[in-house]
Design an enzyme around this catalytic site. Structure first.
Site, PDB file in Angstrom:
ATOM      1  N   GLU A  46       0.887  -1.170   0.000  1.00 11.18           N
ATOM      2  CA  GLU A  46       0.000   0.000   0.000  1.00 11.18           C
ATOM      3  C   GLU A  46       0.921   1.215   0.000  1.00 11.18           C
ATOM      4  OE1 GLU A  46      -1.630   3.108   1.169  1.00 11.18           O
ATOM      5  OE2 GLU A  46      -2.142   2.136   3.071  1.00 11.18           O
ATOM      6  N   CYS A  77      -1.839   8.822   3.065  1.00 13.73           N
ATOM      7  CA  CYS A  77      -1.680   8.440   1.657  1.00 13.73           C
ATOM      8  C   CYS A  77      -2.969   8.702   0.876  1.00 13.73           C
ATOM      9  CB  CYS A  77      -1.227   7.000   1.535  1.00 13.73           C
ATOM     10  SG  CYS A  77      -2.200   5.910   2.539  1.00 13.73           S
TER      11      CYS A  77
END
Ligand code: ADP
Length: 475
Positions: free
Chosen positions: A247, A281
Protein backbone atom coordinates in the site's frame (compact mmCIF):
# COMPACT_ATOMS: atom_id res chain seq x y z
CA UNK A 1 8.64 8.05 29.69
CA UNK A 2 12.34 8.44 29.06
CA UNK A 3 13.46 4.83 29.04
CA UNK A 4 14.80 2.17 26.72
CA UNK A 5 11.95 0.16 25.17
CA UNK A 6 12.94 -3.32 24.05
CA UNK A 7 12.32 -5.71 21.21
CA UNK A 8 9.66 -8.40 21.49
CA UNK A 9 11.16 -11.72 20.39
CA UNK A 10 9.54 -15.04 21.27
CA UNK A 11 7.52 -13.46 24.08
CA UNK A 12 10.57 -11.84 25.75
CA UNK A 13 11.42 -8.16 25.90
CA UNK A 14 15.07 -7.80 24.90
CA UNK A 15 17.04 -4.65 25.65
CA UNK A 16 20.15 -3.62 23.74
CA UNK A 17 22.79 -1.00 24.41
CA UNK A 18 22.42 0.19 20.83
CA UNK A 19 19.28 2.33 20.66
CA UNK A 20 17.31 4.70 18.43
CA UNK A 21 16.19 8.04 19.83
CA UNK A 22 12.52 8.97 19.51
CA UNK A 23 11.54 12.65 19.27
CA UNK A 24 8.38 14.68 19.72
CA UNK A 25 7.81 16.47 16.38
CA UNK A 26 6.10 19.36 18.18
CA UNK A 27 9.25 20.65 19.87
CA UNK A 28 11.99 18.30 18.71
CA UNK A 29 12.64 17.08 22.26
CA UNK A 30 13.73 13.49 22.86
CA UNK A 31 10.92 11.36 24.32
CA UNK A 32 12.68 8.05 24.83
CA UNK A 33 14.72 5.44 23.04
CA UNK A 34 14.09 1.96 21.66
CA UNK A 35 16.49 -0.94 21.34
CA UNK A 36 17.95 -1.49 17.90
CA UNK A 37 18.01 -5.14 16.82
CA UNK A 38 21.27 -6.76 15.71
CA UNK A 39 21.48 -9.30 12.87
CA UNK A 40 21.24 -12.29 15.20
CA UNK A 41 18.11 -10.99 16.88
CA UNK A 42 16.50 -10.35 13.50
CA UNK A 43 17.33 -13.89 12.40
CA UNK A 44 16.08 -15.24 15.74
CA UNK A 45 12.75 -13.48 15.27
CA UNK A 46 12.33 -15.37 11.98
CA UNK A 47 13.30 -18.67 13.60
CA UNK A 48 10.89 -18.21 16.50
CA UNK A 49 8.05 -16.99 14.28
CA UNK A 50 8.58 -20.06 12.10
CA UNK A 51 8.55 -22.42 15.04
CA UNK A 52 5.46 -20.75 16.59
CA UNK A 53 3.70 -21.07 13.22
CA UNK A 54 3.77 -24.88 13.53
CA UNK A 55 1.36 -24.72 16.48
CA UNK A 56 -0.48 -21.40 15.95
CA UNK A 57 -1.55 -22.41 12.43
CA UNK A 58 -3.17 -25.53 13.90
CA UNK A 59 -5.20 -23.74 16.58
CA UNK A 60 -8.92 -23.42 15.94
CA UNK A 61 -10.30 -20.24 14.40
CA UNK A 62 -12.45 -19.92 17.51
CA UNK A 63 -9.36 -19.92 19.74
CA UNK A 64 -7.63 -17.22 17.66
CA UNK A 65 -10.82 -15.20 17.53
CA UNK A 66 -11.16 -15.26 21.33
CA UNK A 67 -7.61 -13.92 21.78
CA UNK A 68 -8.24 -11.17 19.24
CA UNK A 69 -11.47 -10.22 21.00
CA UNK A 70 -9.50 -9.85 24.25
CA UNK A 71 -6.94 -7.75 22.40
CA UNK A 72 -9.72 -5.55 21.01
CA UNK A 73 -11.10 -5.02 24.51
CA UNK A 74 -7.66 -4.18 25.94
CA UNK A 75 -7.01 -1.73 23.08
CA UNK A 76 -10.26 0.13 23.72
CA UNK A 77 -9.57 0.14 27.47
CA UNK A 78 -6.15 1.67 26.73
CA UNK A 79 -7.57 4.37 24.47
CA UNK A 80 -6.28 7.25 26.60
CA UNK A 81 -2.73 6.00 27.00
CA UNK A 82 -2.45 4.83 23.38
CA UNK A 83 -3.73 8.13 21.99
CA UNK A 84 -1.30 10.07 24.16
CA UNK A 85 1.59 8.01 22.83
CA UNK A 86 0.40 8.53 19.25
CA UNK A 87 0.25 12.32 19.69
CA UNK A 88 3.57 12.39 21.50
CA UNK A 89 5.53 10.56 18.80
CA UNK A 90 3.62 11.60 15.64
CA UNK A 91 2.50 15.13 16.60
CA UNK A 92 -1.08 14.69 15.42
CA UNK A 93 -3.94 16.36 17.35
CA UNK A 94 -5.12 14.29 20.33
CA UNK A 95 -8.68 14.05 18.97
CA UNK A 96 -7.27 12.47 15.80
CA UNK A 97 -5.22 10.05 17.89
CA UNK A 98 -8.32 8.99 19.81
CA UNK A 99 -10.14 8.46 16.51
CA UNK A 100 -7.16 6.42 15.31
CA UNK A 101 -7.36 4.14 18.37
CA UNK A 102 -11.02 3.44 17.62
CA UNK A 103 -10.30 2.96 13.92
CA UNK A 104 -7.29 0.75 14.71
CA UNK A 105 -9.27 -1.31 17.23
CA UNK A 106 -12.08 -1.83 14.69
CA UNK A 107 -9.66 -3.90 12.55
CA UNK A 108 -8.93 -6.18 15.50
CA UNK A 109 -12.62 -6.77 16.23
CA UNK A 110 -13.39 -7.28 12.54
CA UNK A 111 -10.52 -9.77 12.09
CA UNK A 112 -11.71 -11.67 15.18
CA UNK A 113 -15.13 -11.99 13.55
CA UNK A 114 -13.84 -12.81 10.07
CA UNK A 115 -11.60 -15.57 11.50
CA UNK A 116 -14.81 -17.51 12.19
CA UNK A 117 -16.02 -17.15 8.60
CA UNK A 118 -12.98 -18.42 6.73
CA UNK A 119 -14.10 -21.24 4.45
CA UNK A 120 -13.11 -23.64 1.72
CA UNK A 121 -15.48 -25.05 -0.89
CA UNK A 122 -16.74 -28.44 -2.05
CA UNK A 123 -17.11 -28.32 -5.84
CA UNK A 124 -19.66 -30.24 -7.92
CA UNK A 125 -17.46 -33.04 -9.25
CA UNK A 126 -17.90 -34.05 -12.95
CA UNK A 127 -17.03 -37.73 -12.05
CA UNK A 128 -18.48 -40.34 -9.69
CA UNK A 129 -16.25 -41.51 -6.84
CA UNK A 130 -14.25 -38.32 -7.07
CA UNK A 131 -14.43 -35.33 -4.78
CA UNK A 132 -13.01 -31.98 -5.67
CA UNK A 133 -12.62 -29.18 -3.20
CA UNK A 134 -10.29 -26.55 -1.90
CA UNK A 135 -9.31 -25.48 1.57
CA UNK A 136 -7.63 -22.35 2.87
CA UNK A 137 -4.34 -22.47 4.75
CA UNK A 138 -2.34 -19.65 6.38
CA UNK A 139 0.61 -18.56 4.21
CA UNK A 140 3.19 -18.84 7.04
CA UNK A 141 5.52 -16.29 8.62
CA UNK A 142 4.41 -12.76 7.74
CA UNK A 143 6.58 -9.64 7.85
CA UNK A 144 4.60 -6.42 8.40
CA UNK A 145 6.44 -3.15 7.77
CA UNK A 146 4.44 -0.09 8.81
CA UNK A 147 4.74 3.71 8.52
CA UNK A 148 4.67 6.57 11.03
CA UNK A 149 1.50 8.41 9.94
CA UNK A 150 -0.92 5.94 11.58
CA UNK A 151 1.32 4.25 14.15
CA UNK A 152 -1.52 2.05 15.47
CA UNK A 153 -4.06 1.59 12.68
CA UNK A 154 -1.55 0.45 10.04
CA UNK A 155 -0.25 -2.11 12.53
CA UNK A 156 -3.66 -3.48 13.52
CA UNK A 157 -4.99 -3.60 9.94
CA UNK A 158 -2.17 -5.95 8.98
CA UNK A 159 -1.34 -7.83 12.17
CA UNK A 160 -4.84 -8.74 13.33
CA UNK A 161 -5.85 -10.15 9.94
CA UNK A 162 -2.60 -12.16 9.72
CA UNK A 163 -3.09 -13.58 13.23
CA UNK A 164 -6.75 -14.37 12.55
CA UNK A 165 -5.72 -16.32 9.44
CA UNK A 166 -3.30 -18.45 11.50
CA UNK A 167 -0.05 -16.74 10.49
CA UNK A 168 2.73 -15.63 12.82
CA UNK A 169 4.14 -12.14 12.45
CA UNK A 170 7.33 -10.13 12.61
CA UNK A 171 6.33 -6.49 12.88
CA UNK A 172 8.73 -3.71 11.99
CA UNK A 173 7.14 -0.37 12.84
CA UNK A 174 8.56 2.94 11.65
CA UNK A 175 11.69 3.98 13.54
CA UNK A 176 10.01 7.41 13.93
CA UNK A 177 6.96 6.08 15.83
CA UNK A 178 7.74 2.68 17.38
CA UNK A 179 6.33 3.38 20.85
CA UNK A 180 2.69 2.85 19.86
CA UNK A 181 3.56 -0.50 18.27
CA UNK A 182 5.45 -1.58 21.39
CA UNK A 183 2.48 -0.67 23.59
CA UNK A 184 0.30 -2.71 21.21
CA UNK A 185 2.78 -5.59 21.68
CA UNK A 186 2.34 -5.38 25.46
CA UNK A 187 -1.43 -5.62 25.02
CA UNK A 188 -1.07 -8.59 22.66
CA UNK A 189 1.01 -10.47 25.22
CA UNK A 190 -1.57 -9.62 27.91
CA UNK A 191 -4.37 -10.89 25.65
CA UNK A 192 -2.71 -14.30 25.67
CA UNK A 193 -0.86 -14.56 22.35
CA UNK A 194 1.56 -17.48 22.66
CA UNK A 195 5.31 -16.78 22.51
CA UNK A 196 6.71 -16.14 19.04
CA UNK A 197 3.32 -15.51 17.40
CA UNK A 198 3.94 -11.74 17.34
CA UNK A 199 7.50 -10.42 17.34
CA UNK A 200 8.36 -6.73 17.16
CA UNK A 201 11.74 -5.48 16.03
CA UNK A 202 13.16 -2.01 15.52
CA UNK A 203 16.50 -0.91 14.15
CA UNK A 204 18.21 -0.16 10.87
CA UNK A 205 15.44 -0.42 8.23
CA UNK A 206 17.83 -1.39 5.44
CA UNK A 207 19.44 -4.22 7.43
CA UNK A 208 16.08 -5.49 8.70
CA UNK A 209 14.55 -5.24 5.22
CA UNK A 210 17.35 -7.22 3.61
CA UNK A 211 17.43 -9.99 6.20
CA UNK A 212 13.66 -10.43 6.17
CA UNK A 213 12.98 -10.21 2.43
CA UNK A 214 15.73 -12.62 1.47
CA UNK A 215 14.94 -15.32 4.04
CA UNK A 216 13.00 -18.26 2.63
CA UNK A 217 11.18 -18.94 5.95
CA UNK A 218 9.34 -15.62 5.50
CA UNK A 219 6.41 -16.28 3.19
CA UNK A 220 4.69 -12.93 3.02
CA UNK A 221 5.61 -9.24 3.10
CA UNK A 222 2.88 -6.72 3.80
CA UNK A 223 4.07 -3.12 3.56
CA UNK A 224 2.62 0.37 3.84
CA UNK A 225 4.94 3.23 2.99
CA UNK A 226 6.65 5.01 0.13
CA UNK A 227 6.53 3.76 -3.45
CA UNK A 228 10.35 3.84 -3.51
CA UNK A 229 10.72 1.35 -0.61
CA UNK A 230 7.75 -0.70 -1.86
CA UNK A 231 9.55 -1.26 -5.16
CA UNK A 232 12.74 -2.22 -3.34
CA UNK A 233 10.92 -4.77 -1.16
CA UNK A 234 9.20 -6.20 -4.22
CA UNK A 235 12.54 -6.61 -5.96
CA UNK A 236 14.26 -8.14 -2.92
CA UNK A 237 11.35 -10.52 -2.32
CA UNK A 238 11.60 -11.88 -5.84
CA UNK A 239 14.59 -14.14 -5.06
CA UNK A 240 12.33 -16.26 -2.83
CA UNK A 241 9.06 -15.48 -4.70
CA UNK A 242 7.19 -14.14 -1.71
CA UNK A 243 3.54 -13.32 -1.50
CA UNK A 244 3.48 -9.52 -1.27
CA UNK A 245 0.94 -6.78 -0.51
CA UNK A 246 1.88 -3.14 -0.97
CA UNK A 247 0.00 0.00 0.00
CA UNK A 248 2.06 2.87 -1.37
CA UNK A 249 1.83 6.55 -2.25
CA UNK A 250 -1.15 8.41 -3.65
CA UNK A 251 -1.91 11.60 -5.53
CA UNK A 252 -5.61 12.00 -4.73
CA UNK A 253 -7.71 14.40 -6.78
CA UNK A 254 -10.45 16.19 -4.85
CA UNK A 255 -13.01 17.44 -7.38
CA UNK A 256 -15.74 20.03 -6.86
CA UNK A 257 -18.29 20.32 -9.67
CA UNK A 258 -20.33 23.52 -10.07
CA UNK A 259 -23.55 21.85 -8.87
CA UNK A 260 -22.01 20.58 -5.60
CA UNK A 261 -23.13 21.61 -2.14
CA UNK A 262 -20.29 24.03 -1.54
CA UNK A 263 -20.36 24.04 2.26
CA UNK A 264 -20.27 20.24 2.36
CA UNK A 265 -17.47 20.20 -0.18
CA UNK A 266 -15.42 22.63 1.90
CA UNK A 267 -15.87 20.57 5.08
CA UNK A 268 -15.10 17.34 3.21
CA UNK A 269 -12.00 18.91 1.74
CA UNK A 270 -10.76 20.20 5.10
CA UNK A 271 -11.13 16.68 6.53
CA UNK A 272 -9.48 14.96 3.57
CA UNK A 273 -6.66 17.52 3.33
CA UNK A 274 -5.74 18.45 6.89
CA UNK A 275 -6.11 15.11 8.69
CA UNK A 276 -2.65 14.53 10.15
CA UNK A 277 -1.48 17.82 8.54
CA UNK A 278 -1.87 16.28 5.08
CA UNK A 279 0.34 13.31 5.92
CA UNK A 280 -1.92 10.46 4.84
CA UNK A 281 -1.68 8.44 1.66
CA UNK A 282 -5.35 9.21 0.87
CA UNK A 283 -4.95 12.93 1.58
CA UNK A 284 -6.48 15.29 -1.01
CA UNK A 285 -3.34 16.16 -2.96
CA UNK A 286 -4.76 18.17 -5.88
CA UNK A 287 -7.91 20.28 -5.70
CA UNK A 288 -9.90 20.52 -8.96
CA UNK A 289 -12.68 23.13 -9.06
CA UNK A 290 -15.05 23.70 -11.98
CA UNK A 291 -14.48 27.06 -13.67
CA UNK A 292 -17.99 28.43 -12.96
CA UNK A 293 -17.51 28.35 -9.17
CA UNK A 294 -13.70 28.64 -9.02
CA UNK A 295 -13.41 32.14 -7.49
CA UNK A 296 -16.37 31.75 -5.15
CA UNK A 297 -15.10 28.39 -3.86
CA UNK A 298 -11.57 29.61 -3.26
CA UNK A 299 -12.80 32.66 -1.35
CA UNK A 300 -14.80 30.46 1.03
CA UNK A 301 -11.96 27.98 1.35
CA UNK A 302 -9.51 30.69 2.39
CA UNK A 303 -11.91 31.89 5.10
CA UNK A 304 -12.32 28.32 6.38
CA UNK A 305 -8.58 27.58 6.35
CA UNK A 306 -7.86 30.74 8.35
CA UNK A 307 -10.00 29.30 11.16
CA UNK A 308 -7.78 26.23 11.54
CA UNK A 309 -5.76 26.22 14.72
CA UNK A 310 -2.17 25.15 14.14
CA UNK A 311 -0.23 23.94 17.14
CA UNK A 312 0.57 21.37 19.80
CA UNK A 313 -1.49 18.19 19.44
CA UNK A 314 -2.15 18.23 23.18
CA UNK A 315 -3.72 21.72 23.04
CA UNK A 316 -6.89 21.33 20.99
CA UNK A 317 -5.27 22.10 17.66
CA UNK A 318 -6.53 21.18 14.17
CA UNK A 319 -3.18 20.92 12.39
CA UNK A 320 0.01 19.61 13.95
CA UNK A 321 3.64 19.56 12.86
CA UNK A 322 5.14 17.57 10.02
CA UNK A 323 7.08 14.48 10.95
CA UNK A 324 10.63 15.57 10.01
CA UNK A 325 12.97 18.15 8.45
CA UNK A 326 12.98 15.94 5.35
CA UNK A 327 9.20 16.46 5.01
CA UNK A 328 9.57 20.25 5.31
CA UNK A 329 12.35 20.25 2.71
CA UNK A 330 10.21 18.29 0.27
CA UNK A 331 7.32 20.74 0.55
CA UNK A 332 9.57 23.76 0.13
CA UNK A 333 11.09 22.15 -2.93
CA UNK A 334 7.61 21.57 -4.42
CA UNK A 335 6.61 25.17 -3.77
CA UNK A 336 9.84 26.64 -5.19
CA UNK A 337 9.46 24.45 -8.27
CA UNK A 338 5.84 25.61 -8.77
CA UNK A 339 6.79 29.28 -8.33
CA UNK A 340 9.61 28.97 -10.85
CA UNK A 341 7.09 27.61 -13.39
CA UNK A 342 4.43 30.30 -12.97
CA UNK A 343 2.57 29.15 -9.82
CA UNK A 344 1.19 31.81 -7.46
CA UNK A 345 0.72 31.64 -3.69
CA UNK A 346 -2.78 32.58 -2.53
CA UNK A 347 -2.16 32.00 1.19
CA UNK A 348 0.71 30.53 3.24
CA UNK A 349 3.83 29.45 1.39
CA UNK A 350 6.30 29.40 4.25
CA UNK A 351 7.28 27.73 7.52
CA UNK A 352 5.14 28.66 10.49
CA UNK A 353 6.62 30.49 13.48
CA UNK A 354 5.07 27.94 15.86
CA UNK A 355 7.94 25.50 15.56
CA UNK A 356 10.64 24.03 13.36
CA UNK A 357 8.40 21.38 11.81
CA UNK A 358 5.30 23.51 11.23
CA UNK A 359 4.31 24.73 7.77
CA UNK A 360 1.51 27.18 7.02
CA UNK A 361 -1.54 25.83 5.17
CA UNK A 362 -0.79 26.92 1.63
CA UNK A 363 -2.83 27.37 -1.54
CA UNK A 364 -1.00 27.51 -4.87
CA UNK A 365 -2.83 28.57 -8.05
CA UNK A 366 -1.90 28.78 -11.73
CA UNK A 367 -0.80 25.15 -11.70
CA UNK A 368 0.44 23.30 -14.77
CA UNK A 369 1.24 19.64 -15.36
CA UNK A 370 5.02 20.16 -15.49
CA UNK A 371 5.09 21.07 -11.79
CA UNK A 372 6.20 18.57 -9.14
CA UNK A 373 3.23 19.66 -7.07
CA UNK A 374 0.91 18.27 -9.78
CA UNK A 375 2.48 14.86 -10.23
CA UNK A 376 3.85 14.08 -6.75
CA UNK A 377 2.36 13.53 -3.34
CA UNK A 378 3.25 16.57 -1.18
CA UNK A 379 2.33 14.88 2.14
CA UNK A 380 1.76 18.21 3.84
CA UNK A 381 -0.72 21.11 4.15
CA UNK A 382 -0.17 22.28 0.56
CA UNK A 383 -3.05 22.69 -1.89
CA UNK A 384 -2.46 23.07 -5.63
CA UNK A 385 -5.77 24.25 -7.17
CA UNK A 386 -6.64 23.50 -10.77
CA UNK A 387 -9.53 24.91 -12.81
CA UNK A 388 -11.45 22.64 -15.21
CA UNK A 389 -14.31 23.18 -17.69
CA UNK A 390 -15.83 19.77 -18.50
CA UNK A 391 -16.20 16.22 -17.14
CA UNK A 392 -13.94 14.83 -19.86
CA UNK A 393 -11.20 17.36 -19.20
CA UNK A 394 -11.43 16.58 -15.47
CA UNK A 395 -11.17 12.81 -16.00
CA UNK A 396 -8.12 13.25 -18.19
CA UNK A 397 -6.38 15.60 -15.72
CA UNK A 398 -7.24 13.56 -12.61
CA UNK A 399 -5.90 10.37 -14.20
CA UNK A 400 -2.69 12.02 -15.40
CA UNK A 401 -0.53 10.49 -12.67
CA UNK A 402 1.33 7.25 -11.92
CA UNK A 403 -0.71 6.85 -8.74
CA UNK A 404 -4.24 5.53 -8.19
CA UNK A 405 -5.11 5.22 -4.51
CA UNK A 406 -8.02 7.50 -3.49
CA UNK A 407 -10.14 10.14 -5.24
CA UNK A 408 -12.98 12.37 -4.04
CA UNK A 409 -15.67 14.23 -5.94
CA UNK A 410 -18.66 16.38 -5.07
CA UNK A 411 -21.68 16.63 -7.35
CA UNK A 412 -25.46 16.28 -7.13
CA UNK A 413 -25.87 15.09 -10.70
CA UNK A 414 -26.59 11.34 -10.68
CA UNK A 415 -25.89 10.85 -14.40
CA UNK A 416 -22.36 12.20 -13.90
CA UNK A 417 -21.61 10.03 -10.86
CA UNK A 418 -21.55 6.70 -12.71
CA UNK A 419 -19.38 8.07 -15.52
CA UNK A 420 -16.83 9.34 -13.00
CA UNK A 421 -16.89 6.09 -10.99
CA UNK A 422 -16.13 4.11 -14.13
CA UNK A 423 -13.48 6.40 -15.52
CA UNK A 424 -11.38 7.57 -12.58
CA UNK A 425 -8.43 5.20 -12.25
CA UNK A 426 -8.41 4.96 -8.45
CA UNK A 427 -8.93 2.09 -6.01
CA UNK A 428 -11.18 4.03 -3.61
CA UNK A 429 -13.67 6.82 -4.26
CA UNK A 430 -15.41 9.23 -1.88
CA UNK A 431 -18.55 10.79 -3.38
CA UNK A 432 -19.84 13.83 -1.49
CA UNK A 433 -17.67 12.63 1.39
CA UNK A 434 -14.12 13.33 2.50
CA UNK A 435 -13.99 10.22 4.66
CA UNK A 436 -13.52 6.78 3.13
CA UNK A 437 -11.69 4.90 5.88
CA UNK A 438 -13.52 1.97 7.44
CA UNK A 439 -12.83 -1.66 8.30
CA UNK A 440 -15.30 -2.41 5.45
CA UNK A 441 -13.18 -0.64 2.84
CA UNK A 442 -10.98 -2.95 0.70
CA UNK A 443 -8.11 -0.50 1.15
CA UNK A 444 -5.58 -0.28 -1.67
CA UNK A 445 -4.77 1.25 -4.99
CA UNK A 446 -4.11 0.92 -8.70
CA UNK A 447 -0.98 1.70 -10.75
CA UNK A 448 2.08 2.50 -8.59
CA UNK A 449 -0.11 2.94 -5.50
CA UNK A 450 0.27 -0.73 -4.75
CA UNK A 451 -0.72 -4.35 -5.00
CA UNK A 452 -3.58 -6.05 -3.13
CA UNK A 453 -6.20 -4.86 -0.65
CA UNK A 454 -6.37 -4.77 3.16
CA UNK A 455 -9.32 -4.82 5.54
CA UNK A 456 -12.85 -5.45 4.20
CA UNK A 457 -14.86 -8.64 4.09
CA UNK A 458 -11.82 -10.28 2.47
CA UNK A 459 -9.32 -9.14 5.09
CA UNK A 460 -7.97 -12.66 5.71
CA UNK A 461 -7.44 -13.44 2.01
CA UNK A 462 -3.95 -11.84 1.67
CA UNK A 463 -2.76 -14.16 4.46
CA UNK A 464 -4.24 -17.38 3.08
CA UNK A 465 -3.22 -19.86 0.40
CA UNK A 466 -5.73 -21.95 -1.54
CA UNK A 467 -5.05 -25.70 -1.55
CA UNK A 468 -6.99 -27.68 -4.14
CA UNK A 469 -7.76 -31.39 -3.61
CA UNK A 470 -8.92 -33.94 -6.19
CA UNK A 471 -9.78 -37.16 -4.29
CA UNK A 472 -10.68 -40.47 -5.98
CA UNK A 473 -11.91 -43.51 -4.05
CA UNK A 474 -13.17 -47.05 -4.89
CA UNK A 475 -15.76 -48.06 -2.31
P1 ADP B 1 8.49 7.54 4.52
O1 ADP B 1 9.41 8.10 3.47
O2 ADP B 1 7.12 8.09 4.42
O3 ADP B 1 9.04 7.56 5.90
P2 ADP B 1 9.24 4.83 4.07
O4 ADP B 1 8.78 4.01 2.94
O5 ADP B 1 10.67 5.26 4.08
O6 ADP B 1 8.24 6.04 4.15
O7 ADP B 1 8.96 4.11 5.47
C1 ADP B 1 7.90 3.20 5.69
C2 ADP B 1 8.43 2.01 6.46
O8 ADP B 1 9.42 1.39 5.66
C3 ADP B 1 9.12 2.36 7.79
O9 ADP B 1 8.82 1.34 8.72
C4 ADP B 1 10.58 2.33 7.41
O10 ADP B 1 11.44 2.05 8.49
C5 ADP B 1 10.59 1.18 6.43
N1 ADP B 1 11.78 1.16 5.55
C6 ADP B 1 12.49 2.20 5.08
N2 ADP B 1 13.53 1.76 4.32
C7 ADP B 1 13.45 0.41 4.31
C8 ADP B 1 14.22 -0.64 3.71
N3 ADP B 1 15.29 -0.38 2.95
N4 ADP B 1 13.83 -1.91 3.92
C9 ADP B 1 12.76 -2.20 4.69
N5 ADP B 1 12.00 -1.26 5.27
C10 ADP B 1 12.32 0.02 5.10
Amino acid sequence: MNKNFGLLVNGKWLKNKKTIDIFNPFDGKKISEVSSADSNQIKDSIKFAHSAFQSWSKTSAKFRSEILKKLFKLTIESKDSLSEIITLESGKPLEESKAEVEYGASFIEWAAEQALRSEGKLLESPENNKKMFYIKRPVGVVVAITPWNFPLAMVTRKVSAALAAGCTVILKPSELTPLTALKFGELAVKAGLPNGVLNIINGNPKLIGELLTKNSLVKKITFTGSTKIGKLLMKDSSSTVKNISLELGGNAPFVVFADADISNAIEGFIAAKFRNAGQTCISANRLFVEEKIFDKFLKKLVVRIKKLKIGNGFEKSDVGPLISEKAIKKIKNHIDDALSKGGEILIGGKKSKIGKLFFEPTIVTNINKSMKIFSNENFGPIIPVIKFKSDDELIQLANDTNYGLAAYFYTKKASRVWKIIENLEYGMLGINSGKISSYLNPFGGLKESGVGREGSIQCLEPFLETKFVSWSYDD
